[in-house]
Scaffold this active site. Structure first.
Site, PDB file in Angstrom:
ATOM      1  N   LYS A  70       0.850  -1.194   0.000  1.00 44.67           N
ATOM      2  CA  LYS A  70       0.000   0.000   0.000  1.00 44.67           C
ATOM      3  C   LYS A  70       0.884   1.242   0.000  1.00 44.67           C
ATOM      4  O   LYS A  70       1.799   1.358   0.830  1.00 44.67           O
ATOM      5  CB  LYS A  70      -0.876  -0.009   1.255  1.00 44.67           C
ATOM      6  CG  LYS A  70      -2.320   0.393   1.048  1.00 44.67           C
ATOM      7  CD  LYS A  70      -3.070   0.293   2.380  1.00 44.67           C
ATOM      8  CE  LYS A  70      -4.540   0.529   2.218  1.00 44.67           C
ATOM      9  NZ  LYS A  70      -5.251   0.506   3.504  1.00 44.67           N
TER      10      LYS A  70
HETATM   11  O1  G3P Z   1      -8.479   1.375   4.617  1.00 41.84           O
HETATM   12  C1  G3P Z   1      -8.722   2.725   4.946  1.00 41.84           C
HETATM   13  C2  G3P Z   1      -9.595   2.797   6.154  1.00 41.84           C
HETATM   14  O2  G3P Z   1      -9.009   2.066   7.211  1.00 41.84           O
HETATM   15  C3  G3P Z   1      -9.849   4.211   6.611  1.00 41.84           C
HETATM   16  O3  G3P Z   1     -11.052   4.213   7.314  1.00 41.84           O
HETATM   17  O4  G3P Z   1     -12.753   5.068   8.900  1.00 41.84           O
HETATM   18  O5  G3P Z   1     -10.282   5.666   9.182  1.00 41.84           O
HETATM   19  O6  G3P Z   1     -11.624   6.647   7.302  1.00 41.84           O
HETATM   20  P1  G3P Z   1     -11.441   5.451   8.225  1.00 41.84           P
END
Ligand code: G3P
Length: 217
Positions: free
Chosen positions: A83
């Site tokens: 990533k």
């Molecule tokens: O894979 C990306 C994800 O983990 C981000 O999620 O809820 O932190 O925006 P969030």
């Protein structure tokens, strides 16, 4: 639509994997930090448990160090997807790693232009963040739809990996749009099964089972 689980918590991945609900796993530095585990150790453990792609994110910001980190992560297992962030250093790293045959997941995508660049850099996956766009009163699902249109217009093979998913509604809307993958926290995947009428209907059946004394065993 493939389901990836967005967590580094081994027990939660195993629970869903045993149900056949895991086509891959995504982690990021914040999820690794939350796990309290060494990134290389926990990533290896996840790769050993899950057949599908497992995304592990670099932590450097410059292309040279990103590439070194990416090559080290790629050595963990054949199902590693490295990533990288959607920066020029990340795109440069994506091009080199994808040319070497390594899967690359370009993350922190918030616009159609960024998704176009990732596809041209040979990304295996692009991760547009729905929830974080919603958080600033823009429509994260609209970005998924825009990227789907653009990728289909030109036959880009990069897979749309919808990320930052916060609700079961996000999952079904991504499926309607045609995202290739959705990565969600375990609790969101579990919430997909919930419906008040299911609960109400089951309670009604159980009342009649009780009343009629229905027994199978
Ligand atoms: O894979 C990306 C994800 O983990 C981000 O999620 O809820 O932190 O925006 P969030």
């Amino acid at each position: 639509m493939k389901f990836f689980v967005d967590t580094a918590e081994i027990d939660q991945i195993k629970e869903l994997n045993d149900l056949g609900m895991v086509d891959g796993v995504t982690t990021n530095p914040s999820l690794i930090a939350k796990s309290g585990r060494d990134i290389l150790e926990v990533t290896k453990e996840i790769c050993d448990m899950v057949d599908g792609p497992v995304s592990a994110e670099v932590v450097a910001l410059d292309a040279e160090t990103m590439l070194a980190e990416g090559r080290k992560l790629a050595k963990i297992a054949d199902n590693i997807a490295v990533k990288v962030p959607l920066t020029w250093a990340g795109l440069q790293t994506c091009k080199t790693l994808s040319d070497e045959g390594t899967m690359v997941n370009v993350t922190l995508c918030f616009s159609a232009n960024q998704a176009l660049l990732a596809a041209k850099a040979g990304a295996t996956f692009i991760s547009p963040f729905i929830g974080r766009l919603d958080d600033i009163n823009t429509d994260g699902l609209e970005l998924i739809d825009d990227i789907r249109t653009i990728y289909d217009n030109y036959g880009f093979e990069t897979q749309i990996l919808a990320a930052s998913i916060r609700s079961a509604n996000h999952m079904s809307e991504c499926a309607k749009i045609g995202a290739d993958v959705a990565t969600a926290p375990p609790n969101v995947i579990k919430a997909m099964a919930n419906h008040v009428l299911t609960d109400k209907g089951l309670a009604g059946f159980m009342a009649d089972v009780e009343k009629a004394g229905i027994k199978i065993l």
